[in-house]
Design a protein around this motif. Structure first.
Motif, mmCIF file in Angstrom:
data_model
loop_
_atom_site.group_PDB
_atom_site.id
_atom_site.type_symbol
_atom_site.label_atom_id
_atom_site.label_comp_id
_atom_site.label_asym_id
_atom_site.label_seq_id
_atom_site.Cartn_x
_atom_site.Cartn_y
_atom_site.Cartn_z
ATOM 1 N N GLY A 84 21.549 -9.357 -10.668
ATOM 2 C CA GLY A 84 21.905 -10.407 -9.712
ATOM 3 C C GLY A 84 21.885 -11.784 -10.358
ATOM 4 N N ARG A 85 20.828 -12.042 -11.142
ATOM 5 C CA ARG A 85 20.713 -13.342 -11.823
ATOM 6 C C ARG A 85 21.856 -13.496 -12.832
ATOM 7 N NH1 ARG A 85 16.000 -12.671 -14.262
ATOM 8 N NH2 ARG A 85 14.857 -12.882 -12.318
ATOM 9 N N TYR A 86 22.128 -12.447 -13.583
ATOM 10 C CA TYR A 86 23.181 -12.465 -14.596
ATOM 11 C C TYR A 86 24.544 -12.796 -13.968
ATOM 12 C CZ TYR A 86 26.426 -10.642 -18.148
ATOM 13 O OH TYR A 86 27.451 -10.496 -19.057
ATOM 14 N N LEU A 87 24.808 -12.235 -12.779
ATOM 15 C CA LEU A 87 26.093 -12.435 -12.109
ATOM 16 C C LEU A 87 26.115 -13.681 -11.219
ATOM 17 C CD1 LEU A 87 26.895 -8.726 -11.092
ATOM 18 C CD2 LEU A 87 27.954 -10.050 -12.927
ATOM 19 N N GLY A 88 24.945 -14.294 -11.050
ATOM 20 C CA GLY A 88 24.869 -15.460 -10.173
ATOM 21 C C GLY A 88 24.937 -15.099 -8.704
ATOM 22 N N LEU A 89 24.570 -13.847 -8.379
ATOM 23 C CA LEU A 89 24.564 -13.397 -6.977
ATOM 24 C C LEU A 89 23.156 -13.522 -6.398
ATOM 25 C CD1 LEU A 89 26.785 -10.175 -7.184
ATOM 26 C CD2 LEU A 89 27.460 -12.433 -6.350
ATOM 27 N N GLU A 90 23.040 -14.235 -5.291
ATOM 28 C CA GLU A 90 21.718 -14.472 -4.699
ATOM 29 C C GLU A 90 21.202 -13.246 -3.952
ATOM 30 O OE1 GLU A 90 22.264 -17.895 -2.181
ATOM 31 O OE2 GLU A 90 23.315 -18.992 -3.777
ATOM 32 N N ASN A 91 22.143 -12.426 -3.438
ATOM 33 C CA ASN A 91 21.743 -11.296 -2.588
ATOM 34 C C ASN A 91 22.418 -10.002 -3.031
ATOM 35 O OD1 ASN A 91 20.020 -12.488 -0.415
ATOM 36 N ND2 ASN A 91 21.840 -13.785 -0.152
ATOM 37 N N LEU A 92 22.127 -9.607 -4.260
ATOM 38 C CA LEU A 92 22.635 -8.328 -4.751
ATOM 39 C C LEU A 92 21.575 -7.258 -4.511
ATOM 40 C CD1 LEU A 92 24.624 -6.467 -6.234
ATOM 41 C CD2 LEU A 92 23.622 -7.249 -8.401
ATOM 42 N N TRP A 93 21.940 -6.255 -3.733
ATOM 43 C CA TRP A 93 21.036 -5.148 -3.418
ATOM 44 C C TRP A 93 21.570 -3.879 -4.063
ATOM 45 C CZ3 TRP A 93 16.557 -5.829 -0.439
ATOM 46 C CH2 TRP A 93 16.407 -7.120 0.094
ATOM 47 N N ILE A 94 20.698 -3.182 -4.749
ATOM 48 C CA ILE A 94 21.078 -1.948 -5.436
ATOM 49 C C ILE A 94 20.509 -0.754 -4.675
ATOM 50 C CG2 ILE A 94 20.738 -0.577 -7.537
ATOM 51 C CD1 ILE A 94 20.731 -3.288 -9.062
ATOM 52 N N THR A 95 21.400 0.159 -4.293
ATOM 53 C CA THR A 95 20.938 1.418 -3.698
ATOM 54 C C THR A 95 20.988 2.451 -4.812
ATOM 55 O OG1 THR A 95 21.722 0.789 -1.514
ATOM 56 C CG2 THR A 95 21.319 3.130 -1.895
ATOM 57 N N PHE A 96 19.794 2.900 -5.219
ATOM 58 C CA PHE A 96 19.682 3.777 -6.389
ATOM 59 C C PHE A 96 19.511 5.219 -5.936
ATOM 60 C CE2 PHE A 96 18.133 5.682 -10.243
ATOM 61 C CZ PHE A 96 18.699 4.920 -11.265
ATOM 62 N N ASN A 97 20.443 6.050 -6.395
ATOM 63 C CA ASN A 97 20.389 7.495 -6.123
ATOM 64 C C ASN A 97 20.183 8.183 -7.452
ATOM 65 O OD1 ASN A 97 21.665 7.742 -3.154
ATOM 66 N ND2 ASN A 97 22.728 6.142 -4.293
ATOM 67 N N GLY A 98 19.004 8.640 -7.700
ATOM 68 C CA GLY A 98 18.709 9.257 -8.982
ATOM 69 C C GLY A 98 17.218 9.278 -9.220
ATOM 70 N N TYR A 99 16.858 9.270 -10.495
ATOM 71 C CA TYR A 99 15.445 9.389 -10.867
ATOM 72 C C TYR A 99 15.006 8.087 -11.525
ATOM 73 C CZ TYR A 99 11.144 11.395 -12.732
ATOM 74 O OH TYR A 99 9.833 11.643 -13.016
ATOM 75 N N TYR A 100 14.216 7.327 -10.812
ATOM 76 C CA TYR A 100 13.726 6.036 -11.319
ATOM 77 C C TYR A 100 12.421 5.720 -10.587
ATOM 78 C CZ TYR A 100 14.070 1.180 -13.053
ATOM 79 O OH TYR A 100 13.850 -0.027 -13.673
ATOM 80 N N PRO A 101 11.318 6.388 -10.996
ATOM 81 C CA PRO A 101 10.049 6.242 -10.276
ATOM 82 C C PRO A 101 9.589 4.790 -10.117
ATOM 83 C CG PRO A 101 9.918 8.047 -11.842
ATOM 84 C CD PRO A 101 11.218 7.355 -12.102
ATOM 85 N N ALA A 102 10.000 3.908 -11.028
ATOM 86 C CA ALA A 102 9.574 2.502 -10.948
ATOM 87 C C ALA A 102 10.011 1.852 -9.632
ATOM 88 C CB ALA A 102 10.131 1.711 -12.129
#
Length: 430
Positions: A84-102
């Motif tokens: 989001g910071r890289y793209l300059g987007l204030e409200n970028l939400w990521i819906t993650f489907n996969g394996y990412y316990p963090a």
């Protein structure tokens, strides 16, 4: 955990608006003269999200299911910091489907196809004795194999031979799951053709693809995850598409969420993307054609071979059907993008660097399209954006594990005979 009560719903034909009862595995309205999808109309208009231990079934109010199967996980939505910071987007939400316990994501097949499989298989009756038939380019097969293996459901998969490396598992599967393939050089369309022949056998039934409300409403949980996390319907929805079913599902979820009344009346712009040179839906959309344009079979196979995101190589998607992707794009003022392999690989490296997770090629195509849309000024910097990462965490999940691969029980030529296929698949399940 509370006792599960089957979800209450009726079906509606998109073309005519006729409402009718589901006979158990209804895939279309036989009274309708036009090719049309049917939708579920749920008795509960306001979504009540259950606790996390329900997995995918935390969204069961809007899933056409009779039971809960073991082992499911729900999509996880979080606010992006790095990308989001890289793209300059204030409200970028990521819906993650996969394996990412963090971030709490625990889909062990590492793909959002799990959302389909746990929904579709839970729509079937508990004592269904017929064999479910699923054609897939890879990830869908892995998801259905895992769900059916874990829950002792008979399954016949049809997958192109060139894609069977996608059928990896942490442990051997239950023998109730069988795989057949079309020979090397075949693509997803050839696998669909093979599955259609297998369906002529006694005691086999079709999963139904985009026609199956359980498949679409399972995928729609990505949007339910995003909206219930953000607290509002996003302005933009980014996803790569092979059949477009996930984007159709997103549009349908959007309409239900408006009807819910608590998340605003926003209509998300569907920003979908294909992997060049395999871009039949992009070509049709650019021509403003409801019908797909002619696409030579041999060229389509060659193009499918070139692209990194093999799962996006559907030659007969539900694009022009009433309620399909063409209608979804028109209704949402959406658009179709294209990303090359090089652009997608660059986006994947960027995502891993900024968000900390490896992602699948299809998700990389979606990320590349988001980067391009922002660069072209098509997304306002203060817009609420949902990026659907449809698969990821595979490298992380595989680390230190000895994997087991599902091998085909039968390999057929690209133009097999009906009698040969029927006789051999019936023998497989004796």
């Amino acid at each position: 955990m509370e006792k599960f009560v089957p979800t209450s719903y009726t079906l509606e034909c998109v073309a005519t608006g006729r409402e009718f009862e589901d006979e158990g595995w209804t895939l279309e309205d036989r009274a309708c003269k036009t090719p049309s999808l049917v939708r579920a109309r749920y008795a509960k208009k306001q979504l009540e999200v259950r606790p996390s231990e329900f997995g995918l079934y935390k969204f069961a109010d809007w899933l056409p299911v009779r039971r809960m199967l073991k082992g499911s996980s729900a999509p996880v939505t979080y606010c992006s910091k790095g990308l989001g910071r890289y793209l300059g987007l204030e409200n970028l939400w990521i819906t993650f489907n996969g394996y990412y316990p963090a971030v709490g994501a625990s889909m062990t097949t590492c793909s959002f196809k799990e959302t389909e499989a746990y929904s579709v298989c839970a729509r079937a009756a508990e004592h269904e004795d017929r064999v479910l038939v699923v054609a897939s380019a890879g990830n869908t097969a892995r998801a259905f194999a895992k769900v059916c293996s874990d829950n002792n459901i008979k399954l016949l998969l049809a997958v192109p031979h060139d894609n069977i490396a996608a059928l990896w598992f942490a442990e051997p599967l239950n023998p109730c799951v069988k795989l057949i393939s079309c020979e090397k050089g075949g693509d997803y369309f050839d696998a669909i053709h093979l599955s259609n022949l297998a369906l002529k056998a006694r005691g086999f039934y079709a999963e139904g693809g985009a026609k199956n409300i359980a498949r679409r409403d399972g995928m729609a949980t990505t949007v339910l995850s995003a909206v219930t996390t953000i607290g509002r319907i996003p302005d933009y929805y980014f996803q790569a598409v092979g059949s477009g079913t996930g984007a159709i599902a997103a549009w349908e979820a959007n309409m239900r969420l408006i009807e819910d009344g608590r998340f605003g009346s926003n209509i998300m712009k569907l920003m979908v993307s294909q992997n060049a040179p395999f871009v039949p839906m992009y070509d049709a959309w650019r021509a403003d054609s409801r019908q797909m344009l002619p696409y030579d079979d041999d060229k389509a196979r060659r193009d499918a071979e070139i692209i990194d995101a093999k799962v996006l190589s559907n030659r007969r998607p539900p694009y022009g059907v009433v309620g399909g992707l063409y209608d979804a794009l028109k209704a949402t003022d959406g658009d179709v993008f294209v990303a090359t392999n090089a652009q997608a690989r660059k986006a994947a490296r960027l995502f891993q660097e900024l968000e900390g997770a490896d992602i699948h090629p299809a998700a990389s195509v979606a990320t590349a399209s988001l980067i391009k849309a922002v660069a072209d000024g098509k997304v306002a910097k203060d817009a609420t954006v949902m990026l659907n990462i449809t698969g990821g965490g595979e490298q992380l999940f595989k680390e230190g594990k000895e994997l087991w691969y599902l091998k085909p029980s039968l390999v057929f030529p690209l133009d097999p005979s009906l009698d040969d296929v029927v006789a051999k698949v019936e023998e497989l399940f004796k």
